[in-house]
Design a protein around this motif. Structure first.
Motif, PDB file in Angstrom:
ATOM      1  N   MET A  89      -2.134   8.067  -0.673  1.00 30.56           N
ATOM      2  CA  MET A  89      -1.958   6.886   0.162  1.00 30.56           C
ATOM      3  C   MET A  89      -1.564   5.633  -0.614  1.00 30.56           C
ATOM      4  O   MET A  89      -1.203   4.619  -0.007  1.00 30.56           O
ATOM      5  CB  MET A  89      -3.256   6.619   0.932  1.00 30.56           C
ATOM      6  CG  MET A  89      -3.564   7.642   2.011  1.00 30.56           C
ATOM      7  SD  MET A  89      -2.328   7.651   3.338  1.00 30.56           S
ATOM      8  CE  MET A  89      -2.524   6.005   4.007  1.00 30.56           C
ATOM      9  N   ALA A  90      -1.638   5.648  -1.937  1.00 28.97           N
ATOM     10  CA  ALA A  90      -1.398   4.424  -2.713  1.00 28.97           C
ATOM     11  C   ALA A  90      -0.009   3.852  -2.444  1.00 28.97           C
ATOM     12  O   ALA A  90       0.150   2.655  -2.173  1.00 28.97           O
ATOM     13  CB  ALA A  90      -1.585   4.712  -4.204  1.00 28.97           C
ATOM     14  N   GLY A  91       1.008   4.696  -2.523  1.00 31.13           N
ATOM     15  CA  GLY A  91       2.372   4.211  -2.330  1.00 31.13           C
ATOM     16  C   GLY A  91       2.613   3.653  -0.941  1.00 31.13           C
ATOM     17  O   GLY A  91       3.261   2.611  -0.772  1.00 31.13           O
ATOM     18  N   LEU A  92       2.081   4.343   0.083  1.00 33.07           N
ATOM     19  CA  LEU A  92       2.287   3.880   1.458  1.00 33.07           C
ATOM     20  C   LEU A  92       1.628   2.531   1.702  1.00 33.07           C
ATOM     21  O   LEU A  92       2.185   1.660   2.376  1.00 33.07           O
ATOM     22  CB  LEU A  92       1.726   4.911   2.445  1.00 33.07           C
ATOM     23  CG  LEU A  92       2.686   6.014   2.892  1.00 33.07           C
ATOM     24  CD1 LEU A  92       1.954   7.009   3.775  1.00 33.07           C
ATOM     25  CD2 LEU A  92       3.872   5.433   3.648  1.00 33.07           C
ATOM     26  N   VAL A  93       0.441   2.336   1.162  1.00 29.68           N
ATOM     27  CA  VAL A  93      -0.231   1.050   1.330  1.00 29.68           C
ATOM     28  C   VAL A  93       0.588  -0.056   0.687  1.00 29.68           C
ATOM     29  O   VAL A  93       0.787  -1.136   1.274  1.00 29.68           O
ATOM     30  CB  VAL A  93      -1.652   1.101   0.733  1.00 29.68           C
ATOM     31  CG1 VAL A  93      -2.261  -0.294   0.701  1.00 29.68           C
ATOM     32  CG2 VAL A  93      -2.538   2.036   1.544  1.00 29.68           C
ATOM     33  N   TYR A  94       1.093   0.207  -0.500  1.00 29.93           N
ATOM     34  CA  TYR A  94       1.933  -0.800  -1.160  1.00 29.93           C
ATOM     35  C   TYR A  94       3.217  -1.062  -0.352  1.00 29.93           C
ATOM     36  O   TYR A  94       3.692  -2.197  -0.281  1.00 29.93           O
ATOM     37  CB  TYR A  94       2.283  -0.362  -2.579  1.00 29.93           C
ATOM     38  CG  TYR A  94       1.240  -0.737  -3.605  1.00 29.93           C
ATOM     39  CD1 TYR A  94       0.816  -2.054  -3.748  1.00 29.93           C
ATOM     40  CD2 TYR A  94       0.679   0.220  -4.450  1.00 29.93           C
ATOM     41  CE1 TYR A  94      -0.143  -2.408  -4.695  1.00 29.93           C
ATOM     42  CE2 TYR A  94      -0.274  -0.122  -5.391  1.00 29.93           C
ATOM     43  CZ  TYR A  94      -0.687  -1.434  -5.510  1.00 29.93           C
ATOM     44  OH  TYR A  94      -1.629  -1.785  -6.446  1.00 29.93           O
ATOM     45  N   GLU A  95       3.798  -0.010   0.237  1.00 26.37           N
ATOM     46  CA  GLU A  95       5.007  -0.207   1.047  1.00 26.37           C
ATOM     47  C   GLU A  95       4.730  -1.121   2.234  1.00 26.37           C
ATOM     48  O   GLU A  95       5.537  -2.008   2.567  1.00 26.37           O
ATOM     49  CB  GLU A  95       5.545   1.136   1.533  1.00 26.37           C
ATOM     50  CG  GLU A  95       6.224   1.965   0.459  1.00 26.37           C
ATOM     51  CD  GLU A  95       6.844   3.224   1.032  1.00 26.37           C
ATOM     52  OE1 GLU A  95       7.618   3.127   1.994  1.00 26.37           O
ATOM     53  OE2 GLU A  95       6.532   4.324   0.519  1.00 26.37           O
ATOM     54  N   VAL A  96       3.580  -0.911   2.906  1.00 28.35           N
ATOM     55  CA  VAL A  96       3.220  -1.772   4.034  1.00 28.35           C
ATOM     56  C   VAL A  96       3.030  -3.205   3.560  1.00 28.35           C
ATOM     57  O   VAL A  96       3.490  -4.162   4.198  1.00 28.35           O
ATOM     58  CB  VAL A  96       1.944  -1.244   4.722  1.00 28.35           C
ATOM     59  CG1 VAL A  96       1.439  -2.239   5.765  1.00 28.35           C
ATOM     60  CG2 VAL A  96       2.212   0.102   5.377  1.00 28.35           C
ATOM     61  N   LEU A  97       2.369  -3.380   2.418  1.00 26.37           N
ATOM     62  CA  LEU A  97       2.161  -4.721   1.873  1.00 26.37           C
ATOM     63  C   LEU A  97       3.490  -5.382   1.519  1.00 26.37           C
ATOM     64  O   LEU A  97       3.701  -6.578   1.762  1.00 26.37           O
ATOM     65  CB  LEU A  97       1.261  -4.648   0.634  1.00 26.37           C
ATOM     66  CG  LEU A  97      -0.214  -4.315   0.890  1.00 26.37           C
ATOM     67  CD1 LEU A  97      -0.918  -4.014  -0.414  1.00 26.37           C
ATOM     68  CD2 LEU A  97      -0.911  -5.456   1.607  1.00 26.37           C
ATOM     69  N   MET A  98       4.406  -4.605   0.925  1.00 31.99           N
ATOM     70  CA  MET A  98       5.713  -5.149   0.555  1.00 31.99           C
ATOM     71  C   MET A  98       6.467  -5.649   1.783  1.00 31.99           C
ATOM     72  O   MET A  98       7.106  -6.707   1.749  1.00 31.99           O
ATOM     73  CB  MET A  98       6.524  -4.081  -0.183  1.00 31.99           C
ATOM     74  CG  MET A  98       6.029  -3.800  -1.590  1.00 31.99           C
ATOM     75  SD  MET A  98       6.611  -2.211  -2.239  1.00 31.99           S
ATOM     76  CE  MET A  98       8.381  -2.413  -2.159  1.00 31.99           C
ATOM     77  N   GLU A  99       6.406  -4.888   2.876  1.00 32.68           N
ATOM     78  CA  GLU A  99       7.088  -5.298   4.100  1.00 32.68           C
ATOM     79  C   GLU A  99       6.540  -6.609   4.639  1.00 32.68           C
ATOM     80  O   GLU A  99       7.256  -7.374   5.296  1.00 32.68           O
ATOM     81  CB  GLU A  99       6.953  -4.212   5.174  1.00 32.68           C
ATOM     82  CG  GLU A  99       7.831  -2.992   4.928  1.00 32.68           C
ATOM     83  CD  GLU A  99       7.746  -1.999   6.069  1.00 32.68           C
ATOM     84  OE1 GLU A  99       6.973  -2.265   7.019  1.00 32.68           O
ATOM     85  OE2 GLU A  99       8.441  -0.976   6.017  1.00 32.68           O
TER      86      GLU A  99
END
Length: 634
Positions: A89-99
């Motif tokens: 889940m680490a990458g997906l959480v960062y992707e949501v934060l980046m958006e």
């Protein structure tokens, strides 16, 4: 006050393999978010935390909910089995934060807590299969195109990596593991050891040691990790072991080593190693080498001995009937010299006509030496290390009877494994319009092209998926043809009838206004708002999550319909005779409440049942029916 996100990898699932920091992070969290199975695995560590659990393939909604709760000031744990940074889940959480434009300074705090990944836990049960260069490849093509996955499998197979396969097979994805085996058998022996580990360190742990030929005879599923050995992997006493390479550097069976410790790292003792810079070396001494340091000992031999090294290699090829590049690769593996490369460099430096003569000599001896790199050298061009390596692999394949392309054409820099962007959207002729024109269909086909797809849906839309890095160009073309475009996924969609081809069109303006205000809005789970223009409701509005029926110049409202499953049912009739001027506001308020209080991935009918009342409309418990299993067992 900003909250905190704790992205936790808890390992294979057994308590003894959860790290101390992971335990502490779970205990200090106010909210735990995870896949159902993962929540069950750590239930013994939970106290009074709020639990948000979702099903398979709902990772994005979990990441979004975690960020939302953290932004509200809570300390939120997002749990993954294995390591959260390896298909977790680490990458997906960062992707949501980046958006959302998050920054480390001033934004919610993020801590990643590492865990034991499946490649490590599975390897420990098999023996020591990952003692040399290895890679992990997920066979799930839900987020990655299969063509790219296949290319990665092929590249790893050619390069002799130990390969750990994640997500190898599911109920619907059954061909991927079969195709993977087929690719691997092109480059590896059918006897290559393969380890299959299911549910490592969990109650249903199952370990199988087999080979590449027979691997598909065993149970492989989503809880399985498959580890495929390399050319040197062996099986000893029921263990899968990949040598580290020490046999070259040490004599393992001897009490007294023939080389002293300070001698083992010398160049003479490691002829296969890359030559290193030494004190006093001048850059001019390295001019003949490739820019990236491609300089095996054979090149130095060719430099010192001139054409003799290449000529002797040709004679060796004549006697053995083998392709020069392939034998050179084998020589390199044994610590010998890469003769083909030295011959090319001799030709590039303008020395003796090694490459052309070698080709002619080898052709007379039955060996295939005319590589594209040599042809480049004959023309005075330069061959890159990549082209030399690929050519050597091609000839090695040919010597084993595997036919590949005659030459290798290097791709542009940076695009060998370029990530492909797939643009997805829903397309329809309009809210009330159900007819596509021939011109619209031609435009749609032109946009989709050979590489895109069009998928018919029961929701009056076509789902279009197109590989592109320029979505604006696509949307512009489609809008010019009069299409209504909508996002897909967990969004609100207004589904209207055709209003008897417009003959009963009094409610059309309300449908269009609802679509303008709510269409495409992000919601906890896909939400269908049906609107039918007369009491016949022939388009089934009452079956949708929110159903609206225009009758006697007013609107009737139905909430909580369920369109799928053997217990599908209509929505509950909660109001009759809503005045037209109140309709839009009423529906907006209902959707706003769902967005605010709904759980991630919670369908509207379940939300209505849980909260009991929305905008004064109360939920009524429906009679419970006992549904017997079908004879077919489905």
């Amino acid at each position: 006050m900003a909250g905190k996100l704790l992205i936790i990898g808890f390992g294979p699932g057994s308590f003894e393999h959860i790290t101390k920091r992971a335990r502490e992070a779970i205990e200090e969290s106010e909210v735990i978010i995870g896949y159902n199975t993962y929540v069950d695995l750590i239930r013994g560590l939970l106290t009074d935390q709020e639990i948000v659990r979702t099903g398979m393939t709902e990772e994005v909604s979990r990441a979004q909910e975690a960020v939302r709760q953290a932004e509200a000031g809570k300390k939120v744990a997002v749990i993954s089995s294995g390591d959260a940074g390896v298909y977790g889940m680490a990458g997906l959480v960062y992707e949501v934060l980046m958006e959302k434009g998050w920054r480390r300074e001033g934004g919610v705090e993020v801590e990643i807590i590492p865990g034991i990944s499946a490649i490590n836990s599975s390897a420990s049960l098999l023996g020591a299969p990952v003692m040399h260069d290895a890679c992990t490849i997920s066979l799930s093509d839900h987020l990655t195109p299969w063509e790219l996955i296949a290319r990665r499998v092929e590249a790893a197979a050619q390069a002799d990596f130990v390969i750990a396969l994640y997500n190898p097979r599911s109920g619907r994805r059954t061909r991927q593991i079969v195709e993977t085996q087929r690719i691997l058998l092109k480059y590896r022996s059918a006897e290559t050891p393969v380890g299959i580990v299911k549910s490592a360190y969990r109650d249903r742990q199952h370990v199988v040691l087999t080979n590449l030929r027979d691997m598909l005879d065993h149970d492989i599923g989503m809880l399985t990790t498959v580890i495929i050995g390399n050319a040197s992997t062996t099986v000893y006493d029921g263990l899968m072991i990949t040598p580290r390479g020490y046999q070259r550097k040490y004599t393992l069976g001897a009490e007294v080593q023939p080389l002293k410790p300070h001698q083992r790292l010398q160049e003479a003792a490691e002829p296969w190693a890359l030559r290193q810079w030494e004190a006093g070396d001048d850059e001019d001494d390295w001019d003949e080498e490739e820019p990236d340091g491609f300089a095996p000992s054979a090149v130095r031999e060719a430099d010192h001995g001139g054409a003799a090294a290449a000529a002797s290699a040709v004679r060796e090829a004549e006697r053995g009937g083998a392709a020069i590049a392939a034998s050179a690769v084998r020589e390199a593996e044994r610590g010998g010299a890469v003769i083909a490369a030295s011959a090319v460099r001799e030709a590039e430096r303008g020395g003796a006509a090694i490459a052309p003569s070698a080709v002619r000599e080898a052709e007379r001896g039955g060996a295939v030496i005319a590589t594209s790199a040599v042809r480049e050298a004959e023309r005075g061009g330069a061959a890159s290390p990549l082209s030399l390596a690929m050519e050597a692999l091609r000839l090695s394949d040919r010597s084993r009877g595997v036919e590949t392309a005659d030459s290798y054409s290097a791709p542009p820099a940076g695009v060998l494994f370029r990530q492909q962007s797939i643009f997805e959207l829903a397309v329809s002729p309009g809210v009330a319009e159900k007819k596509f024109t021939a011109r619209q269909m031609l435009a749609l086909a032109d946009v989709v092209g050979d590489n895109g797809t069009m998928e018919y849906t029961p929701h009056h839309q076509m789902i279009v998926r197109v590989p592109t890095d320029n979505p604006d160009e696509i949307t512009s073309k489609l809008r010019q043809e009069g299409f209504l475009l909508s996002p897909i996924g967990d969004v609100a969609q207004v589904k209207a009838c055709d209003f008897c081809n417009g003959e009963k069109g009094d409610a059309i303006p309300y449908a269009e206004e609802l679509n303008k205000r709510l269409g495409g809005m992000k919601v906890p789970k896909e939400l269908r708002i049906g609107l039918n223009g007369c009491g016949m409701a022939c388009y089934g509005a009452v079956q949708e999550d929110i159903g609206i029926v225009y009758r006697k110049e007013k609107f009737d409202l139905f909430l909580g319909g369920k369109t799928i499953g053997r217990n599908a049912h209509s929505g509950q009739p909660v109001a009759e005779g809503i005045e037209p001027e109140r309709l839009i506001e009423t529906i907006e308020n209902i959707v706003a409440r769902y967005i605010t209080n709904g759980h991630p991935n919670e369908r509207f009918h379940k939300f209505f049942k849980r909260v009991k009342e929305i905008e004064g409309y109360r939920h009524q418990d429906m009679p419970a029916f006992t549904i017997e299993n079908a004879v077919c067992g489905d």
